[in-house]
Design a protein around this motif. Structure first.
Motif, PDB file in Angstrom:
ATOM      1  N   ALA A   1       0.839  -1.199   0.000  1.00 39.19           N
ATOM      2  CA  ALA A   1       0.000   0.000   0.000  1.00 39.19           C
ATOM      3  C   ALA A   1       0.868   1.241   0.000  1.00 39.19           C
ATOM      4  O   ALA A   1       2.022   1.227   0.439  1.00 39.19           O
ATOM      5  N   ILE A   2       0.291   2.353  -0.472  1.00 39.95           N
ATOM      6  CA  ILE A   2       0.992   3.633  -0.534  1.00 39.95           C
ATOM      7  C   ILE A   2       0.014   4.738  -0.161  1.00 39.95           C
ATOM      8  O   ILE A   2      -1.165   4.703  -0.539  1.00 39.95           O
ATOM      9  N   ASN A   3       0.477   5.722   0.619  1.00 40.38           N
ATOM     10  CA  ASN A   3      -0.408   6.829   0.988  1.00 40.38           C
ATOM     11  C   ASN A   3      -0.183   8.035   0.087  1.00 40.38           C
ATOM     12  O   ASN A   3       0.643   8.014  -0.819  1.00 40.38           O
ATOM     13  N   ARG A   4      -0.907   9.098   0.353  1.00 39.30           N
ATOM     14  CA  ARG A   4      -0.883  10.269  -0.526  1.00 39.30           C
ATOM     15  C   ARG A   4       0.473  10.958  -0.566  1.00 39.30           C
ATOM     16  O   ARG A   4       0.763  11.713  -1.497  1.00 39.30           O
ATOM     17  N   TYR A   5       1.315  10.717   0.431  1.00 38.93           N
ATOM     18  CA  TYR A   5       2.626  11.340   0.473  1.00 38.93           C
ATOM     19  C   TYR A   5       3.722  10.464  -0.124  1.00 38.93           C
ATOM     20  O   TYR A   5       4.899  10.799  -0.050  1.00 38.93           O
ATOM     21  N   GLY A   6       3.340   9.335  -0.703  1.00 40.29           N
ATOM     22  CA  GLY A   6       4.312   8.461  -1.329  1.00 40.29           C
ATOM     23  C   GLY A   6       5.026   7.539  -0.366  1.00 40.29           C
ATOM     24  O   GLY A   6       6.042   6.952  -0.715  1.00 40.29           O
TER      25      GLY A   6
END
Length: 465
Positions: free
Chosen positions: A338-343
């Protein structure tokens, strides 16, 4: 003091002593007085035309919160990044080649101070609990689909509205959407892909992706949108596709098997076009899967080698290039989930002992998240914008247990849920949203939604006049 570049900065000693003055001020005037005091110090030590101080101000704001709330609050890497991309550019904007007029200079600095304090307060309030306090959750049993798909449920995806998607545990299973207290059957694609369906992710618009299969397990990736399920098709020379992630722009990450090689290739689907994003360089060229995608269109997954010993390597796909994220110290295999909005990326990697540990990858550094007490392995499955990571651990005696990693600590979720039925054990946690809500699955085939019980502290703040 001056940096080696000749820039003037606020003295660290000045910063360290200011928060102590808070204790002598009326609570409701704290932020106004702090801002005025800081503004005076800032004016004395700032050289117009040069960059404004960064670190001392961040430290200053952190100490304010420690004095006000009596907690040890630590900014996560995601929150530090959010701070640097919101409040700090306002300070950068003060720098110029010519000194501004005195009135303009004072107004600009005053606005910057207010915005910084507001941003810092927002960061504090956005953290569901202090770094040194264990969170607690109330649970919601998501139930099951109506008969004949009512054996059980398994959750895979959650959005920021608390909507959950997954599948029933029947044979064959059907994909579901849980929203507003009810579970809805999403059906399947038309024949021949109408035997079973499996939903994996949902965005904030309620669009859902997954796959629908025939009775031989061959399947096609789908997008459920506007009340209907649509097939996404295949890559050129492809015959079997899966969809695992979707962002708010409707971009989809997944994988498709190719006829020529019989191996999967990761894809990005956007604007009705499915793009093969390939694999990492040799030796990880045998195949690839993409599991997560963020709002910037960055995708993560893994690429693998075949032959005598299969090796996997986590990747980050961004701006048309696939980057090898490496492994934890001593390890030889890794995957990204998984990856969040901040990379920032959550995944798993082997370590020197041969066991697997969950990791958090940020700014070129892969952090080993460790394990809970008694466990030997951990596997990350999801991450939110605050840098909280969820997944599961493996114990040689207690099997799988869902975990939450937050504030530098890994918790067994089973110990954090109030009044969880005694016969239930949460065995994994596939996702967590921006509000800190977690989806978890039990060993008895039930899906749960866990909601944080802590309320953010109420603060009264007067702005500068």
């Amino acid at each position: 003091m001056k940096s080696k570049d000749g820039f003037k900065f606020v003295s660290l000693n000045d910063v360290m002593h200011l928060p102590d003055l808070i204790l002598r001020w009326p609570f409701h005037l704290t932020f106004e007085k702090v801002a005025r005091e800081w503004f005076a110090k800032f004016k004395e030590n700032w050289t117009p035309g040069h960059a404004a101080p960064k670190y001392p101000l961040t430290l200053f704001c952190r100490r304010i919160f420690m004095k006000l709330f009596g907690v040890s609050y630590t900014l996560s890497c995601e929150q530090r990044l959010r701070f640097s991309t919101t409040a700090l550019p306002m300070f950068q904007g003060l720098a110029g080649t010519e000194p501004p007029a005195p009135a303009v200079q004072e107004a600009s600095m005053k606005n910057a101070i207010v915005c910084t304090l507001l941003s810092s307060l927002a960061l504090f309030l956005s953290c569901p609990y202090p770094a040194d306090a264990a969170p607690t959750y109330r649970y919601t049993d998501l139930g099951t689909l109506p008969a004949p798909y009512n054996t059980g449920s398994h959750a895979y995806g959650i959005n920021n509205l608390g909507q959950v998607t997954g599948r029933s545990t029947d044979v064959p299973p059907h994909a579901f959407l849980y929203s507003n207290g009810a579970m809805q059957d999403l059906g399947t694609l038309p024949s021949p892909m109408d035997y079973q369906s499996d939903a994996r992710a949902i965005n904030d618009s309620g669009q859902i992706v997954g796959q629908s299969h025939d009775s031989s397990w061959y399947g096609e990736a789908f997008l459920y949108s506007g009340g209907a399920m649509h097939g996404l098709g295949y890559l050129t020379d492809g015959y079997f596709s899966f969809a695992y992630g979707i962002n708010d722009a409707g971009q989809i990450a997944g994988a498709c098997f190719l006829v020529a090689s019989g191996a999967p290739h990761a894809f990005l689907y956007s604007g009705s076009i499915m793009q093969d994003i390939g694999t990492l360089p040799f030796p990880y060229t045998s195949g690839s899967y993409a599991y997560g995608i963020n709002s910037s269109g960055q995708a993560v997954g893994y690429s693998y080698s075949s032959g005598g010993t299969i090796r996997t390597r986590a990747f980050l796909y961004s701006d048309g290039a696939m980057q090898d994220l490496g492994v934890l110290a001593g390890g030889d295999n890794s995957t990204a989930a998984a990856i969040n909005r901040y990379g920032h990326v959550a995944g798993s990697s082997t370590i020197a002992s041969g066991y697997t540990h969950a990791f958090l990858y940020s700014d070129g550094v892969m952090l080993d998240l460790g394990v809970t007490e008694g466990a030997v392995e951990s596997f990350a499955m999801g991450i939110n914008a605050s840098g909280q990571v969820v997944g599961y651990t493996l114990s040689l005696t207690n099997g799988n247990r869902a975990f939450l990693y937050s504030g530098g600590t890994m918790y067994d979720l089973n110990n954090l849920v109030k009044n969880l039925p005694t016969n239930e054990v949460l065995v994994d946690a596939p996702g967590i949203n921006g509000q800190g809500q977690i989806i978890a699955n039990s060993g008895n085939g039930r899906a749960y939604l866990l909601t944080p019980m802590q309320a953010a502290p109420a603060v009264t703040m007067l702005l500068l006049q």
